[in-house]
Design an enzyme around this catalytic site. Structure first.
Site, PDB file in Angstrom:
ATOM      1  N   ASP A   1       0.873  -1.172   0.000  1.00 12.36           N
ATOM      2  CA  ASP A   1       0.000   0.000   0.000  1.00 12.36           C
ATOM      3  C   ASP A   1       0.917   1.232   0.000  1.00 12.36           C
ATOM      4  OD1 ASP A   1       0.903   0.258   2.601  1.00 12.36           O
ATOM      5  OD2 ASP A   1      -1.086   0.306   3.525  1.00 12.36           O
TER       6      ASP A   1
ATOM      7  N   CYS B   1       3.346  -3.023   4.041  1.00 19.84           N
ATOM      8  CA  CYS B   1       2.479  -1.903   4.398  1.00 19.84           C
ATOM      9  C   CYS B   1       3.174  -1.130   5.519  1.00 19.84           C
ATOM     10  CB  CYS B   1       1.059  -2.367   4.765  1.00 19.84           C
ATOM     11  SG  CYS B   1       0.910  -3.431   6.205  1.00 19.84           S
ATOM     12  N   GLY B   2       2.455  -0.304   6.239  1.00 19.06           N
ATOM     13  CA  GLY B   2       3.098   0.484   7.293  1.00 19.06           C
ATOM     14  C   GLY B   2       3.652  -0.402   8.394  1.00 19.06           C
ATOM     15  N   THR B   3       2.848  -1.348   8.836  1.00 20.17           N
ATOM     16  CA  THR B   3       3.251  -2.238   9.934  1.00 20.17           C
ATOM     17  C   THR B   3       3.528  -3.669   9.482  1.00 20.17           C
ATOM     18  OG1 THR B   3       0.957  -2.875  10.321  1.00 20.17           O
ATOM     19  CG2 THR B   3       1.799  -0.963  11.564  1.00 20.17           C
TER      20      THR B   3
ATOM     21  N   ILE C   1       1.245  -5.736   9.451  1.00 16.26           N
ATOM     22  CA  ILE C   1       0.222  -6.518  10.158  1.00 16.26           C
ATOM     23  C   ILE C   1      -1.035  -6.695   9.306  1.00 16.26           C
ATOM     24  CG2 ILE C   1      -1.273  -6.626  12.192  1.00 16.26           C
ATOM     25  CD1 ILE C   1       0.922  -5.017  13.697  1.00 16.26           C
TER      26      ILE C   1
ATOM     27  N   MET D   1      -1.402  -6.493   6.092  1.00 17.94           N
ATOM     28  CA  MET D   1      -1.102  -7.362   4.945  1.00 17.94           C
ATOM     29  C   MET D   1      -1.089  -8.820   5.379  1.00 17.94           C
ATOM     30  SD  MET D   1      -0.836  -5.756   2.116  1.00 17.94           S
ATOM     31  CE  MET D   1      -0.165  -4.395   1.151  1.00 17.94           C
TER      32      MET D   1
ATOM     33  N   HIS E   1      10.558 -23.924   9.006  1.00 16.94           N
ATOM     34  CA  HIS E   1       9.523 -24.637   9.763  1.00 16.94           C
ATOM     35  C   HIS E   1       8.119 -24.494   9.183  1.00 16.94           C
ATOM     36  CE1 HIS E   1      11.936 -24.895  13.781  1.00 16.94           C
ATOM     37  NE2 HIS E   1      12.706 -25.131  12.727  1.00 16.94           N
TER      38      HIS E   1
ATOM     39  N   ARG F   1       8.928 -33.444   9.957  1.00 19.94           N
ATOM     40  CA  ARG F   1       7.834 -33.223  10.923  1.00 19.94           C
ATOM     41  C   ARG F   1       7.101 -31.903  10.659  1.00 19.94           C
ATOM     42  NH1 ARG F   1      12.502 -31.734  13.182  1.00 19.94           N
ATOM     43  NH2 ARG F   1      12.615 -29.896  14.525  1.00 19.94           N
ATOM     44  N   HIS F   2       7.813 -30.969  10.042  1.00 26.12           N
ATOM     45  CA  HIS F   2       7.187 -29.668   9.768  1.00 26.12           C
ATOM     46  C   HIS F   2       6.110 -29.780   8.702  1.00 26.12           C
ATOM     47  CE1 HIS F   2      10.094 -27.936  12.409  1.00 26.12           C
ATOM     48  NE2 HIS F   2      11.085 -28.437  11.696  1.00 26.12           N
TER      49      HIS F   2
END
Ligand code: RB5
Length: 145
Positions: free
Chosen positions: A8, A65-67, A69, A71, A98, A132-133
């Site tokens: 953004d 984006c800014g944070t 978060i 996105m 992982h 295992r992952h």
């Protein structure tokens, strides 16, 4: 590997630096927008990139984006997407090993550009550990609608 990029307005400048890094590393990419620092809505670009990665049009996606978060929240709604918000190199490496994350999200207002580029480089060059992952990722996939 081909990478889908999106941002953004809050992530536009860092996305430009990521494009320079990908050019240096000779990694192909498409920029799915936005194209300026004018205000836009981050879910529109998360949707573009996450859908393209979820449909395996691209192997990886990077969203800024800014944070990072918003996105991350939006991208993780799309089936087949494992988006990881990373602001340190350790997490970038671990989430590839992982979680086999296929989308990286970053916050331009959170992390300096030098560290952000180191995170991108680490994330793009670290392989999934499997084993295992994979079993755990299969359980995440079962949660998808
Ligand atoms: C835009 O101002 C800002 O909210 C956005 O870039 C992002 O940080 C959202 O999570």
């Amino acid at each position: 590997m081909k990478v889908a990029l999106g941002s953004d307005h809050g992530g536009y400048n860092l996305k430009s630096k990521i494009k320079d890094l990908l050019d240096e590393l000779d990694i192909g990419y498409d920029d799915l927008g936005t194209d300026s620092c004018d205000s836009v809505d981050y879910p529109d670009f998360a949707k573009e990139v996450a859908t393209a990665v979820g449909e395996e049009e691209y192997e990886r996606g990077i969203l800024v984006c800014g944070t990072g978060i918003g996105m991350s929240i939006a991208a993780n709604k799309v089936n087949g997407v494992r988006a990881a918000l990373c602001h340190d190199v350790f997490s970038a490496k671990a989430t590839r090993q992982h979680n086999n994350s296929n989308v990286l999200t970053l916050g331009e207002r959170v992390v300096g550009s030098e560290l952000a580029l180191e995170i991108v480089k680490t994330w793009l060059t670290t392989e999934f550990d499997g084993g295992r992952h994979q079993r755990r990722i299969d359980k995440i996939t079962e949660l998808e609608g």
